[in-house]
Design a protein around this motif. Structure first.
Motif, PDB file in Angstrom:
ATOM      1  N   ILE A  24       0.691  -1.186  -0.135  1.00 47.88           N
ATOM      2  CA  ILE A  24       0.085   0.465  -0.109  1.00 47.88           C
ATOM      3  C   ILE A  24       0.789   1.087  -0.155  1.00 47.88           C
ATOM      4  O   ILE A  24       1.047   2.544  -0.693  1.00 47.88           O
ATOM      5  CB  ILE A  24      -1.412  -0.188   1.678  1.00 47.88           C
ATOM      6  CG1 ILE A  24      -1.573  -0.432   1.355  1.00 47.88           C
ATOM      7  CG2 ILE A  24      -1.344   1.381   1.502  1.00 47.88           C
ATOM      8  CD1 ILE A  24      -2.874  -1.202   2.335  1.00 47.88           C
ATOM      9  N   ASN A  25       1.816   1.322   0.782  1.00 46.28           N
ATOM     10  CA  ASN A  25       2.714   2.348   1.375  1.00 46.28           C
ATOM     11  C   ASN A  25       3.406   2.610  -0.287  1.00 46.28           C
ATOM     12  O   ASN A  25       3.796   3.734  -0.530  1.00 46.28           O
ATOM     13  CB  ASN A  25       3.446   2.297   2.501  1.00 46.28           C
ATOM     14  CG  ASN A  25       2.426   2.066   3.464  1.00 46.28           C
ATOM     15  OD1 ASN A  25       1.399   2.838   2.962  1.00 46.28           O
ATOM     16  ND2 ASN A  25       3.550   1.720   4.140  1.00 46.28           N
ATOM     17  N   LEU A  26       3.624   2.319  -1.121  1.00 46.11           N
ATOM     18  CA  LEU A  26       5.029   1.306  -2.157  1.00 46.11           C
ATOM     19  C   LEU A  26       4.081   2.654  -3.168  1.00 46.11           C
ATOM     20  O   LEU A  26       3.956   3.512  -4.570  1.00 46.11           O
ATOM     21  CB  LEU A  26       5.428   0.967  -2.893  1.00 46.11           C
ATOM     22  CG  LEU A  26       6.311   0.755  -4.289  1.00 46.11           C
ATOM     23  CD1 LEU A  26       6.800   1.996  -4.591  1.00 46.11           C
ATOM     24  CD2 LEU A  26       6.634  -0.322  -4.254  1.00 46.11           C
ATOM     25  N   ARG A  27       2.292   1.845  -3.870  1.00 46.07           N
ATOM     26  CA  ARG A  27       1.338   2.525  -3.838  1.00 46.07           C
ATOM     27  C   ARG A  27       0.890   4.134  -3.992  1.00 46.07           C
ATOM     28  O   ARG A  27       1.257   4.954  -5.272  1.00 46.07           O
ATOM     29  CB  ARG A  27      -0.038   1.707  -4.082  1.00 46.07           C
ATOM     30  CG  ARG A  27      -0.416   2.309  -5.089  1.00 46.07           C
ATOM     31  CD  ARG A  27      -0.462   1.528  -6.893  1.00 46.07           C
ATOM     32  NE  ARG A  27      -0.090   0.487  -6.518  1.00 46.07           N
ATOM     33  CZ  ARG A  27      -1.386  -0.483  -7.074  1.00 46.07           C
ATOM     34  NH1 ARG A  27      -2.248  -0.311  -7.116  1.00 46.07           N
ATOM     35  NH2 ARG A  27      -0.779  -1.710  -7.262  1.00 46.07           N
ATOM     36  N   ILE A  28       0.687   4.533  -2.171  1.00 43.54           N
ATOM     37  CA  ILE A  28       0.655   5.579  -2.002  1.00 43.54           C
ATOM     38  C   ILE A  28       2.290   6.762  -3.049  1.00 43.54           C
ATOM     39  O   ILE A  28       1.762   7.570  -3.433  1.00 43.54           O
ATOM     40  CB  ILE A  28       0.767   5.390  -1.085  1.00 43.54           C
ATOM     41  CG1 ILE A  28      -0.456   5.489  -0.048  1.00 43.54           C
ATOM     42  CG2 ILE A  28       0.841   7.357   0.029  1.00 43.54           C
ATOM     43  CD1 ILE A  28      -0.822   5.058   1.425  1.00 43.54           C
ATOM     44  N   ALA A  29       3.212   6.285  -2.576  1.00 40.96           N
ATOM     45  CA  ALA A  29       4.431   6.907  -3.085  1.00 40.96           C
ATOM     46  C   ALA A  29       4.434   6.515  -4.590  1.00 40.96           C
ATOM     47  O   ALA A  29       4.150   8.477  -4.683  1.00 40.96           O
ATOM     48  CB  ALA A  29       5.468   6.268  -2.635  1.00 40.96           C
ATOM     49  N   GLN A  30       3.931   6.461  -4.992  1.00 41.15           N
ATOM     50  CA  GLN A  30       4.098   6.305  -6.728  1.00 41.15           C
ATOM     51  C   GLN A  30       2.646   7.316  -7.354  1.00 41.15           C
ATOM     52  O   GLN A  30       2.746   8.158  -8.610  1.00 41.15           O
ATOM     53  CB  GLN A  30       3.474   4.628  -6.989  1.00 41.15           C
ATOM     54  CG  GLN A  30       4.438   3.928  -7.498  1.00 41.15           C
ATOM     55  CD  GLN A  30       4.096   2.100  -7.436  1.00 41.15           C
ATOM     56  OE1 GLN A  30       3.104   1.744  -7.299  1.00 41.15           O
ATOM     57  NE2 GLN A  30       5.618   1.412  -7.529  1.00 41.15           N
ATOM     58  N   TRP A 218     -13.318  -6.591  -1.002  1.00 42.25           N
ATOM     59  CA  TRP A 218     -12.115  -5.858  -0.475  1.00 42.25           C
ATOM     60  C   TRP A 218     -11.487  -4.451  -1.204  1.00 42.25           C
ATOM     61  O   TRP A 218     -12.247  -5.042  -2.609  1.00 42.25           O
ATOM     62  CB  TRP A 218     -10.803  -7.090  -0.161  1.00 42.25           C
ATOM     63  CG  TRP A 218     -10.777  -8.510   0.474  1.00 42.25           C
ATOM     64  CD1 TRP A 218     -11.984  -8.279   1.935  1.00 42.25           C
ATOM     65  CD2 TRP A 218      -9.953  -9.068   1.246  1.00 42.25           C
ATOM     66  NE1 TRP A 218     -11.874  -9.117   1.951  1.00 42.25           N
ATOM     67  CE2 TRP A 218     -11.120  -9.873   2.269  1.00 42.25           C
ATOM     68  CE3 TRP A 218      -8.780  -9.163   0.320  1.00 42.25           C
ATOM     69  CZ2 TRP A 218      -9.977 -11.292   2.437  1.00 42.25           C
ATOM     70  CZ3 TRP A 218      -8.260 -10.787   0.963  1.00 42.25           C
ATOM     71  CH2 TRP A 218      -8.876 -11.214   2.310  1.00 42.25           C
ATOM     72  N   GLY A 219     -11.098  -3.887  -0.219  1.00 40.14           N
ATOM     73  CA  GLY A 219     -10.614  -3.144  -1.436  1.00 40.14           C
ATOM     74  C   GLY A 219      -8.449  -3.032  -2.169  1.00 40.14           C
ATOM     75  O   GLY A 219      -8.458  -4.374  -1.784  1.00 40.14           O
ATOM     76  N   THR A 220      -8.820  -1.839  -2.559  1.00 43.95           N
ATOM     77  CA  THR A 220      -7.619  -2.324  -3.564  1.00 43.95           C
ATOM     78  C   THR A 220      -6.615  -1.258  -2.666  1.00 43.95           C
ATOM     79  O   THR A 220      -7.236  -0.238  -2.561  1.00 43.95           O
ATOM     80  CB  THR A 220      -7.557  -1.639  -5.233  1.00 43.95           C
ATOM     81  OG1 THR A 220      -8.052  -0.476  -5.167  1.00 43.95           O
ATOM     82  CG2 THR A 220      -8.826  -2.746  -5.380  1.00 43.95           C
ATOM     83  N   LYS A 221      -5.149  -1.227  -3.292  1.00 44.64           N
ATOM     84  CA  LYS A 221      -4.086  -0.446  -2.961  1.00 44.64           C
ATOM     85  C   LYS A 221      -4.621   0.671  -3.909  1.00 44.64           C
ATOM     86  O   LYS A 221      -4.331   1.676  -2.898  1.00 44.64           O
ATOM     87  CB  LYS A 221      -2.767  -0.470  -3.616  1.00 44.64           C
ATOM     88  CG  LYS A 221      -2.616  -2.006  -2.490  1.00 44.64           C
ATOM     89  CD  LYS A 221      -0.550  -2.081  -2.908  1.00 44.64           C
ATOM     90  CE  LYS A 221      -1.025  -3.782  -4.501  1.00 44.64           C
ATOM     91  NZ  LYS A 221       0.173  -4.456  -4.763  1.00 44.64           N
ATOM     92  N   ASP A 222      -5.241   1.355  -4.848  1.00 47.49           N
ATOM     93  CA  ASP A 222      -5.491   2.588  -5.417  1.00 47.49           C
ATOM     94  C   ASP A 222      -6.622   2.665  -4.353  1.00 47.49           C
ATOM     95  O   ASP A 222      -6.390   4.192  -4.435  1.00 47.49           O
ATOM     96  CB  ASP A 222      -6.020   1.986  -6.277  1.00 47.49           C
ATOM     97  CG  ASP A 222      -4.849   1.586  -7.800  1.00 47.49           C
ATOM     98  OD1 ASP A 222      -3.887   2.373  -7.425  1.00 47.49           O
ATOM     99  OD2 ASP A 222      -5.371   1.375  -8.780  1.00 47.49           O
ATOM    100  N   ASP A 223      -7.280   2.740  -3.865  1.00 42.43           N
ATOM    101  CA  ASP A 223      -9.035   2.709  -2.781  1.00 42.43           C
ATOM    102  C   ASP A 223      -7.806   3.679  -1.956  1.00 42.43           C
ATOM    103  O   ASP A 223      -8.197   4.256  -1.586  1.00 42.43           O
ATOM    104  CB  ASP A 223      -9.550   2.013  -1.812  1.00 42.43           C
ATOM    105  CG  ASP A 223     -10.480   0.988  -3.139  1.00 42.43           C
ATOM    106  OD1 ASP A 223     -10.443   1.483  -4.246  1.00 42.43           O
ATOM    107  OD2 ASP A 223     -10.703   0.145  -2.860  1.00 42.43           O
ATOM    108  N   ILE A 224      -6.341   2.772  -1.053  1.00 38.98           N
ATOM    109  CA  ILE A 224      -6.010   4.367   0.000  1.00 38.98           C
ATOM    110  C   ILE A 224      -5.452   4.594  -1.041  1.00 38.98           C
ATOM    111  O   ILE A 224      -4.987   6.244   0.104  1.00 38.98           O
ATOM    112  CB  ILE A 224      -5.339   2.787   0.064  1.00 38.98           C
ATOM    113  CG1 ILE A 224      -6.140   1.590   1.001  1.00 38.98           C
ATOM    114  CG2 ILE A 224      -4.499   2.986   2.023  1.00 38.98           C
ATOM    115  CD1 ILE A 224      -7.465   1.923   1.728  1.00 38.98           C
TER     116      ILE A 224
END
Ligand code: HXC
Length: 265
Positions: A24-30, A218-224
């Motif tokens: 999740i955190n990598l997706r947020i950074a991206q 369930w959610g996705t990393k993009d949702d977060i």
């Protein structure tokens, strides 16, 4: 008047993301980089951090750093400030977890998760203050439903994330006058993550978990990442001290059954 949506919400901003070698955190950074921010990522993993930074953007920087080590965290934040200037966004997301009954857990096992999740969040946010753009900075922590809902076999994570919520709210009160916002995002079950791979042992568990969530998935990393983008941006300029659930309604409780097609009584 209708404004055109501007995907470059973070143009000109600097973001520091902790716990960002994967998930999740990598997706947020991206997402932050895609929205125009200069990004620095840190993670405990020496092996993974360079590739993680490269996947964020051409000019993203990465540094191996354990959030339990205040001096290292402070060094990483100072490096980010030196390289990119005042920091606008801090994302504190490093976490550890495993399932264990309390009686199977040593004091050191409990402390390990509390140190990563709670002390780590304190370290990252506390050490960031001197490097923040003031007014204007936005700090975001990743918490979890465990913060408010006790769960079997997760006494360490429940205690740690409850602390993360309070750290978020206390800092929002103390730092609001400096123009620093402090919020948290609370993900529900998110697919394709190491965290859920550890918590969900098999397909039957996944199916019955989804059947009890109001939004039935369930959610996705993009949702977060989208929620964290909003909180990092000026679009949330009047929001502080908030714990934003991005969990399909999970925190409301067990929503099993079919109230839209109830059985005839
Ligand atoms: C009981 C365990 C255990 C287990 C470790 N320990 N795993 N006890 N059951 N399954 C104990 C060890 O025996 C030791 O205690 C103590 O915990 C520290 O273990 P170390 O391996 O030395 O610690 P460390 O290398 O720092 O590893 C941290 C970790 C590990 C949390 C224990 O699992 C880890 O590195 N996790 C990072 C990756 C991760 O958890 N990803 C999921 C994140 S997502 P003794 O007494 O023997 O010394 C996530 C979502 C959270 O967390 C959502 C809910 C909050």
């Amino acid at each position: 008047m209708t404004e055109t949506f501007n995907p470059q919400l973070l143009t000109g901003k600097v973001a520091f993301v902790a716990g960002a070698s994967s998930g999740i955190n990598l997706r947020i950074a991206q997402r932050y980089a895609a929205a125009g921010a200069k990004v620095m990522v840190i993670s405990r993993s020496e092996e993974k951090i360079a590739a993680a930074a490269a996947s964020v953007s051409d000019d993203a920087i990465g540094m191996a750093c354990d959030v339990r080590d205040y001096a290292k965290v402070a060094e990483a934040l100072a490096h980010c400030h030196d390289r990119f200037g005042e920091i606008d966004i801090v994302l504190s997301g490093a976490a550890g977890n495993f399932l264990s009954p309390a009686l199977g857990m040593s004091a050191n096992a409990f402390k390990t998760v509390v140190d990563i999740d709670l002390l780590g969040t304190f370290n990252v946010l506390h050490a960031s203050f001197q490097h923040l753009r003031k007014p204007g900075a936005s700090l975001v922590s990743i918490t979890a439903g465990q913060a408010v809902r006790p769960m079997m076999y997760q006494i360490h994570a429940c205690a740690a994330k409850a602390g993360v919520n309070q750290v978020t709210k206390c800092l929002a009160m103390e730092w609001g006058p400096a123009g620093v916002r402090v919020n948290a995002v609370s993900p529900g079950p998110i697919g394709d993550t190491e965290g859920m791979a550890r918590l969900a042992p098999n397909e039957d568990f996944v199916k019955s978990s989804k059947a009890r969530i109001p939004l039935r998935d369930w959610g996705t990393k993009d949702d977060i990442a989208d929620a964290c983008l909003w909180l990092a941006s000026d679009a949330s300029r009047y929001v502080t001290g908030a714990i934003i659930n991005v969990d399909g309604g999970s925190e409301l409780g067990d929503a099993g059954g079919d109230a839209l097609n109830p059985p005839k009584r």
